[in-house]
Motif scaffolding. Structure first.
Motif, PDB file in Angstrom:
ATOM      1  N   TRP A  62      -1.050 -23.479 -49.703  1.00 50.63           N
ATOM      2  CA  TRP A  62      -0.510 -24.720 -50.249  1.00 50.63           C
ATOM      3  C   TRP A  62      -0.254 -25.690 -49.104  1.00 50.63           C
ATOM      4  O   TRP A  62       0.057 -25.270 -47.980  1.00 50.63           O
ATOM      5  CB  TRP A  62       0.774 -24.457 -51.036  1.00 50.63           C
ATOM      6  N   SER A  63      -0.359 -26.962 -49.353  1.00 53.51           N
ATOM      7  CA  SER A  63      -0.177 -27.992 -48.319  1.00 53.51           C
ATOM      8  C   SER A  63       1.141 -27.852 -47.571  1.00 53.51           C
ATOM      9  O   SER A  63       1.192 -28.050 -46.354  1.00 53.51           O
ATOM     10  CB  SER A  63      -0.271 -29.390 -48.935  1.00 53.51           C
ATOM     11  N   ASP A  64       2.215 -27.493 -48.281  1.00 52.12           N
ATOM     12  CA  ASP A  64       3.520 -27.380 -47.614  1.00 52.12           C
ATOM     13  C   ASP A  64       3.639 -26.134 -46.737  1.00 52.12           C
ATOM     14  O   ASP A  64       4.608 -25.986 -45.997  1.00 52.12           O
ATOM     15  CB  ASP A  64       4.672 -27.467 -48.610  1.00 52.12           C
ATOM     16  N   SER A  65       2.651 -25.246 -46.773  1.00 47.79           N
ATOM     17  CA  SER A  65       2.660 -24.052 -45.925  1.00 47.79           C
ATOM     18  C   SER A  65       1.647 -24.125 -44.779  1.00 47.79           C
ATOM     19  O   SER A  65       1.575 -23.215 -43.963  1.00 47.79           O
ATOM     20  CB  SER A  65       2.352 -22.802 -46.763  1.00 47.79           C
ATOM     21  N   VAL A  66       0.874 -25.198 -44.711  1.00 48.16           N
ATOM     22  CA  VAL A  66      -0.207 -25.298 -43.720  1.00 48.16           C
ATOM     23  C   VAL A  66       0.305 -25.093 -42.295  1.00 48.16           C
ATOM     24  O   VAL A  66      -0.265 -24.314 -41.535  1.00 48.16           O
ATOM     25  CB  VAL A  66      -0.959 -26.642 -43.843  1.00 48.16           C
ATOM     26  N   ASP A  67       1.369 -25.766 -41.909  1.00 48.36           N
ATOM     27  CA  ASP A  67       1.857 -25.655 -40.530  1.00 48.36           C
ATOM     28  C   ASP A  67       2.277 -24.229 -40.193  1.00 48.36           C
ATOM     29  O   ASP A  67       1.945 -23.717 -39.118  1.00 48.36           O
ATOM     30  CB  ASP A  67       3.016 -26.619 -40.274  1.00 48.36           C
ATOM     31  N   ARG A  68       2.991 -23.577 -41.094  1.00 49.78           N
ATOM     32  CA  ARG A  68       3.446 -22.202 -40.841  1.00 49.78           C
ATOM     33  C   ARG A  68       2.269 -21.233 -40.762  1.00 49.78           C
ATOM     34  O   ARG A  68       2.225 -20.376 -39.876  1.00 49.78           O
ATOM     35  CB  ARG A  68       4.439 -21.765 -41.914  1.00 49.78           C
ATOM     36  N   VAL A  69       1.321 -21.364 -41.682  1.00 49.04           N
ATOM     37  CA  VAL A  69       0.150 -20.477 -41.668  1.00 49.04           C
ATOM     38  C   VAL A  69      -0.694 -20.760 -40.423  1.00 49.04           C
ATOM     39  O   VAL A  69      -1.141 -19.830 -39.747  1.00 49.04           O
ATOM     40  CB  VAL A  69      -0.679 -20.628 -42.964  1.00 49.04           C
ATOM     41  N   ALA A  70      -0.884 -22.024 -40.085  1.00 48.52           N
ATOM     42  CA  ALA A  70      -1.655 -22.384 -38.884  1.00 48.52           C
ATOM     43  C   ALA A  70      -1.005 -21.812 -37.624  1.00 48.52           C
ATOM     44  O   ALA A  70      -1.700 -21.285 -36.752  1.00 48.52           O
ATOM     45  CB  ALA A  70      -1.786 -23.890 -38.770  1.00 48.52           C
ATOM     46  N   ASP A  71       0.316 -21.896 -37.533  1.00 50.27           N
ATOM     47  CA  ASP A  71       1.023 -21.325 -36.379  1.00 50.27           C
ATOM     48  C   ASP A  71       0.778 -19.829 -36.290  1.00 50.27           C
ATOM     49  O   ASP A  71       0.555 -19.288 -35.204  1.00 50.27           O
ATOM     50  CB  ASP A  71       2.526 -21.608 -36.455  1.00 50.27           C
ATOM     51  N   ARG A  72       0.817 -19.146 -37.425  1.00 47.67           N
ATOM     52  CA  ARG A  72       0.602 -17.690 -37.450  1.00 47.67           C
ATOM     53  C   ARG A  72      -0.822 -17.349 -37.020  1.00 47.67           C
ATOM     54  O   ARG A  72      -1.049 -16.436 -36.229  1.00 47.67           O
ATOM     55  CB  ARG A  72       0.880 -17.147 -38.863  1.00 47.67           C
ATOM     56  N   LEU A  73      -1.792 -18.100 -37.524  1.00 49.09           N
ATOM     57  CA  LEU A  73      -3.193 -17.846 -37.181  1.00 49.09           C
ATOM     58  C   LEU A  73      -3.462 -18.146 -35.710  1.00 49.09           C
ATOM     59  O   LEU A  73      -4.136 -17.379 -35.023  1.00 49.09           O
ATOM     60  CB  LEU A  73      -4.115 -18.679 -38.068  1.00 49.09           C
ATOM     61  N   THR A  74      -2.906 -19.235 -35.214  1.00 42.12           N
ATOM     62  CA  THR A  74      -3.098 -19.601 -33.816  1.00 42.12           C
ATOM     63  C   THR A  74      -2.466 -18.567 -32.896  1.00 42.12           C
ATOM     64  O   THR A  74      -3.049 -18.176 -31.886  1.00 42.12           O
ATOM     65  CB  THR A  74      -2.515 -21.000 -33.540  1.00 42.12           C
ATOM     66  N   ALA A  75      -1.286 -18.099 -33.244  1.00 40.09           N
ATOM     67  CA  ALA A  75      -0.592 -17.093 -32.432  1.00 40.09           C
ATOM     68  C   ALA A  75      -1.359 -15.773 -32.386  1.00 40.09           C
ATOM     69  O   ALA A  75      -1.258 -15.026 -31.414  1.00 40.09           O
ATOM     70  CB  ALA A  75       0.820 -16.861 -32.967  1.00 40.09           C
ATOM     71  N   ALA A  76      -2.147 -15.495 -33.417  1.00 35.78           N
ATOM     72  CA  ALA A  76      -2.895 -14.239 -33.471  1.00 35.78           C
ATOM     73  C   ALA A  76      -4.082 -14.248 -32.507  1.00 35.78           C
ATOM     74  O   ALA A  76      -4.665 -13.196 -32.250  1.00 35.78           O
ATOM     75  CB  ALA A  76      -3.381 -13.985 -34.904  1.00 35.78           C
ATOM     76  N   ASP A  77      -4.452 -15.419 -31.973  1.00 34.92           N
ATOM     77  CA  ASP A  77      -5.556 -15.537 -31.022  1.00 34.92           C
ATOM     78  C   ASP A  77      -6.800 -14.803 -31.539  1.00 34.92           C
ATOM     79  O   ASP A  77      -7.316 -13.889 -30.908  1.00 34.92           O
ATOM     80  CB  ASP A  77      -5.135 -14.995 -29.654  1.00 34.92           C
ATOM     81  N   LEU A  78      -7.260 -15.229 -32.704  1.00 33.28           N
ATOM     82  CA  LEU A  78      -8.357 -14.568 -33.409  1.00 33.28           C
ATOM     83  C   LEU A  78      -9.694 -14.734 -32.692  1.00 33.28           C
ATOM     84  O   LEU A  78      -9.958 -15.772 -32.089  1.00 33.28           O
ATOM     85  CB  LEU A  78      -8.432 -15.121 -34.833  1.00 33.28           C
ATOM     86  N   ASP A  79     -10.533 -13.707 -32.779  1.00 30.63           N
ATOM     87  CA  ASP A  79     -11.840 -13.709 -32.128  1.00 30.63           C
ATOM     88  C   ASP A  79     -12.962 -14.135 -33.072  1.00 30.63           C
ATOM     89  O   ASP A  79     -14.104 -13.757 -32.874  1.00 30.63           O
ATOM     90  CB  ASP A  79     -12.158 -12.315 -31.579  1.00 30.63           C
ATOM     91  N   TYR A  80     -12.633 -14.878 -34.107  1.00 27.18           N
ATOM     92  CA  TYR A  80     -13.658 -15.363 -35.024  1.00 27.18           C
ATOM     93  C   TYR A  80     -13.368 -16.810 -35.383  1.00 27.18           C
ATOM     94  O   TYR A  80     -12.274 -17.313 -35.168  1.00 27.18           O
ATOM     95  CB  TYR A  80     -13.740 -14.496 -36.288  1.00 27.18           C
ATOM     96  N   GLU A  81     -14.404 -17.481 -35.895  1.00 23.29           N
ATOM     97  CA  GLU A  81     -14.229 -18.861 -36.331  1.00 23.29           C
ATOM     98  C   GLU A  81     -13.445 -18.878 -37.627  1.00 23.29           C
ATOM     99  O   GLU A  81     -13.707 -18.071 -38.516  1.00 23.29           O
ATOM    100  CB  GLU A  81     -15.585 -19.525 -36.561  1.00 23.29           C
ATOM    101  N   TRP A  82     -12.491 -19.795 -37.699  1.00 22.31           N
ATOM    102  CA  TRP A  82     -11.710 -19.906 -38.923  1.00 22.31           C
ATOM    103  C   TRP A  82     -11.357 -21.359 -39.194  1.00 22.31           C
ATOM    104  O   TRP A  82     -11.388 -22.207 -38.310  1.00 22.31           O
ATOM    105  CB  TRP A  82     -10.455 -19.033 -38.874  1.00 22.31           C
ATOM    106  N   ALA A  83     -11.061 -21.608 -40.453  1.00 28.11           N
ATOM    107  CA  ALA A  83     -10.580 -22.908 -40.910  1.00 28.11           C
ATOM    108  C   ALA A  83      -9.440 -22.651 -41.881  1.00 28.11           C
ATOM    109  O   ALA A  83      -9.255 -21.530 -42.355  1.00 28.11           O
ATOM    110  CB  ALA A  83     -11.699 -23.692 -41.587  1.00 28.11           C
ATOM    111  N   LEU A  84      -8.697 -23.694 -42.168  1.00 29.27           N
ATOM    112  CA  LEU A  84      -7.550 -23.584 -43.063  1.00 29.27           C
ATOM    113  C   LEU A  84      -7.618 -24.729 -44.069  1.00 29.27           C
ATOM    114  O   LEU A  84      -7.766 -25.886 -43.679  1.00 29.27           O
ATOM    115  CB  LEU A  84      -6.257 -23.651 -42.251  1.00 29.27           C
ATOM    116  N   ILE A  85      -7.534 -24.387 -45.341  1.00 29.15           N
ATOM    117  CA  ILE A  85      -7.517 -25.394 -46.397  1.00 29.15           C
ATOM    118  C   ILE A  85      -6.105 -25.458 -46.962  1.00 29.15           C
ATOM    119  O   ILE A  85      -5.549 -24.441 -47.368  1.00 29.15           O
ATOM    120  CB  ILE A  85      -8.508 -25.058 -47.534  1.00 29.15           C
ATOM    121  N   GLY A  86      -5.536 -26.654 -46.962  1.00 32.84           N
ATOM    122  CA  GLY A  86      -4.234 -26.905 -47.581  1.00 32.84           C
ATOM    123  C   GLY A  86      -4.445 -27.605 -48.913  1.00 32.84           C
ATOM    124  O   GLY A  86      -5.074 -28.658 -48.966  1.00 32.84           O
TER     125      GLY A  86
END
Length: 104
Positions: A62-86
């Motif tokens: 949901w749009s109101d969760s984008v920042d929190r989810v993005a922070d979690r994904l960024t902190a995970a330092d993922l080894d794959y391409e990803w995008a986030l839809i709000g």
């Protein structure tokens, strides 16, 4: 799977279908295929542990969760391409990670 995630899943399926992808159920996630690209679509109402591997993933929240989810994904330092839809009530916005933050 809760009602919120189920609704996110339906929204994600609709978005990817509208974009011309063939969408299939894959457990709690979706697989969206178009031409040579296969995108694993992961509904994520709240920040949680992202999958450890993959090639292309799109997280949907949901749009109101984008920042929190993005922070979690960024902190995970993922080894794959990803995008986030709000998603909000009327439309959606796609964000992609960059070295300096999330680009929309």
């Amino acid at each position: 799977m809760g009602a919120i995630t189920t609704t996110l899943r339906k929204e994600a399926e609709s978005i990817f279908t509208d974009l011309g992808y063939e969408v299939a159920t894959d457990g709690p996630s979706l697989r969206a295929k178009r031409k040579w690209r296969v995108v694993d679509v992961v509904p994520m109402a709240e920040p949680e542990e992202p999958p450890a591997s993959g090639q292309f993933r799109c997280f949907v929240t949901w749009s109101d969760s984008v920042d929190r989810v993005a922070d979690r994904l960024t902190a995970a330092d993922l080894d794959y391409e990803w995008a986030l839809i709000g998603i909000n009530e009327e439309d959606y916005e796609v964000s992609h990670p960059t070295t300096t933050g999330l680009a929309t």
